[in-house]
Design an enzyme around this catalytic site. Structure first.
Site, PDB file in Angstrom:
ATOM      1  N   ASP A 192       0.824  -1.204   0.000  1.00 47.43           N
ATOM      2  CA  ASP A 192       0.000   0.000   0.000  1.00 47.43           C
ATOM      3  C   ASP A 192       0.858   1.254   0.000  1.00 47.43           C
ATOM      4  O   ASP A 192       0.562   2.227  -0.707  1.00 47.43           O
ATOM      5  CB  ASP A 192      -0.903   0.010   1.234  1.00 47.43           C
ATOM      6  CG  ASP A 192      -2.090  -0.916   1.092  1.00 47.43           C
ATOM      7  OD1 ASP A 192      -2.713  -0.933   0.019  1.00 47.43           O
ATOM      8  OD2 ASP A 192      -2.396  -1.629   2.068  1.00 47.43           O
ATOM      9  N   SER A 193       1.900   1.239   0.817  1.00 46.09           N
ATOM     10  CA  SER A 193       2.728   2.443   0.959  1.00 46.09           C
ATOM     11  C   SER A 193       3.472   2.769  -0.322  1.00 46.09           C
ATOM     12  O   SER A 193       3.551   3.935  -0.732  1.00 46.09           O
ATOM     13  CB  SER A 193       3.710   2.261   2.115  1.00 46.09           C
ATOM     14  OG  SER A 193       3.020   2.095   3.340  1.00 46.09           O
TER      15      SER A 193
END
Length: 435
Positions: A192-193
């Site tokens: 996600d990051s």
């Protein structure tokens, strides 16, 4: 209740005080307004990065429950520290995107924004009547940045998926862990990051393109103002030469535990007393110095170990020799010896170690706030600073992730110019959904 910053930094490491008036605040994205419709981590990470550098980010959340991240790792109260961290420097507006009123307000907001971020499953915005064409009609200059599991096109585009699946399909998970055990996951939502980083980068690129086009009478089509980030592709892009090594040589990368494929010696080693350190002795000259200080001049003089390829073949032997040396020394002592010899090394830090580290403190990488959990105020909680550094130290965080709907009235009144009666109706609808 909103969060607030204490008057001074405190705690181990003598962290500097953080204040919005601390020196010059370089805000390269000042004047840019972002509408964030996403939840969880991917799109909010992109929004956080844009907000960190001066953009006004308006986060739309569902009334009543808000972003589900508010409840992730929730140890107390109603709002997690994870939410406060990833949604810092933003404003929260509570709107129901499934209602006519909510959709109308979103389109009204779009008219005032430069970028829209979303990470819903492909097709969701379209079903709500908020697809890119509709957004473009509301604002022909809007940049639409979309994050999803597999992208907006292709045979898997309509499938749901979280970062765990994306990390696996991107080739990352196969390389994490020990070779004699199943693959493992790293302890953060790295998929996600990284996708969020790409989304922020793509958004800024199109902003730059838009500014460059000004005065040229160039009108970009909608397709040129769409950023499409797939989580699996974001992870795949981090895999270095995984594919060309396989295509050219038939090499299949394998899990190597604490090592890096083809690089030696570089690993984690236990010290006397239980602490661990990482030693990167894989440079040719560095390896020579490392072998001397651990008392193995025979290995330093071994011609077959002069290059990295030879050292990789004998990696187990080298790790055993280095580990035998570190096991006789306490962590600080071993690091001091390695530092004097110019061998790259460092301790394996816990959260407590980071909080006490003077290097992090000197660059204002931990900034303290009094934080509301929704039930009480916890004073002096450290939060990670803003990266990258502009100037000498991390920019000051202006505010932590807001309470749900904290800025609904402010945004409706000051930006959308709604009347008191209209604002009351908007707030009543949000309260009705929450109930």
């Amino acid at each position: 209740m909103t969060t607030s910053r204490p008057d001074a930094g405190k705690g181990a490491g003598e962290r500097p005080a953080t204040s919005a008036s601390d020196g010059h605040f370089p805000a390269p994205l000042a004047g840019i307004r972002v509408l964030e419709l996403g939840n969880y981590i991917a799109a909010p990470t992109a929004g956080r990065m844009l907000a960190d550098f001066g953009a006004e980010v308006i986060k739309v959340e569902r009334p009543g429950t808000g972003d589900e991240l508010r409840n992730w790792r929730l140890y107390e109260g109603t709002t997690s520290m994870l939410f406060r961290t990833i949604n810092r420097n933003k404003k929260s507006v509570a709107l129901d995107l499934r209602s006519d009123t909510g959709r109308a307000l979103v389109l009204d907001l779009v008219r005032h924004c430069d970028i829209l971020l979303e990470n819903f499953r492909p097709g969701t915005l379209e079903r709500w009547g908020l697809g890119p064409e509709v957004l473009n009609d509301a604002n022909p200059d809007i940049i639409v940045t979309r994050l999803s599991a597999y992208g907006q096109s292709g045979p898997m585009s309509d499938r749901p998926g979280f970062a765990a699946v994306a990390e696996a399909m991107g080739g990352f998970r196969e390389l994490v862990g020990d070779p004699d055990r199943p693959p493992v996951r790293v302890g953060i939502s790295i998929g996600d990051s990284i996708a969020g980083l790409y989304a922020a980068f793509g958004s800024v690129m199109l902003l730059f393109q838009r500014e460059r086009d000004k005065g040229s009478q160039t009108s970009r089509p909608l397709s040129d103002r769409l950023v499409d980030v797939a989580l699996n592709e974001a992870m795949f892009s981090m895999m270095e030469s995984l594919i060309p090594d396989f295509e050219a040589y038939g090499v299949r990368r394998e899990r190597t535990g604490g090592r890096m494929e083809g690089i030696a010696p570089s690993n984690a080693y236990m010290c006397r007393g239980g602490g661990s350190i990482v030693i990167a002795g894989n440079g040719d000259s560095i390896f020579q110095r490392l072998m001397e200080i651990i008392g193995r001049p025979d290995l330093a003089a071994d011609a077959t170990l002069a290059s990295n390829a030879g050292r990789w073949e004998r990696r187990d032997e080298l790790d055993q020799a280095i580990g035998a040396w570190t096991s006789t020394m306490a962590q600080p002592e071993a690091l001091a010896v390695l530092d004097r010899a110019g061998v790259p090394s460092g301790p394996i830090y816990t959260a407590e170690d980071i909080c006490n580290d003077p290097q992090y403190a000197a660059r204002r990488m931990i900034q303290e706030f009094d934080v509301s959990t929704g039930e009480r105020i916890i004073p002096g909680v450290g939060f990670p600073g803003i990266v990258p550094v502009l100037g000498a130290a991390s920019l000051p965080i202006q505010s932590l992730g807001p309470d749900l709907g904290e800025h609904t009235e402010e945004v409706c009144r000051n930006l959308l110019k709604k009347s008191d009666e209209e604002i009351r109706a908007i707030l009543r609808e949000a309260e009705g959904v929450a109930a």
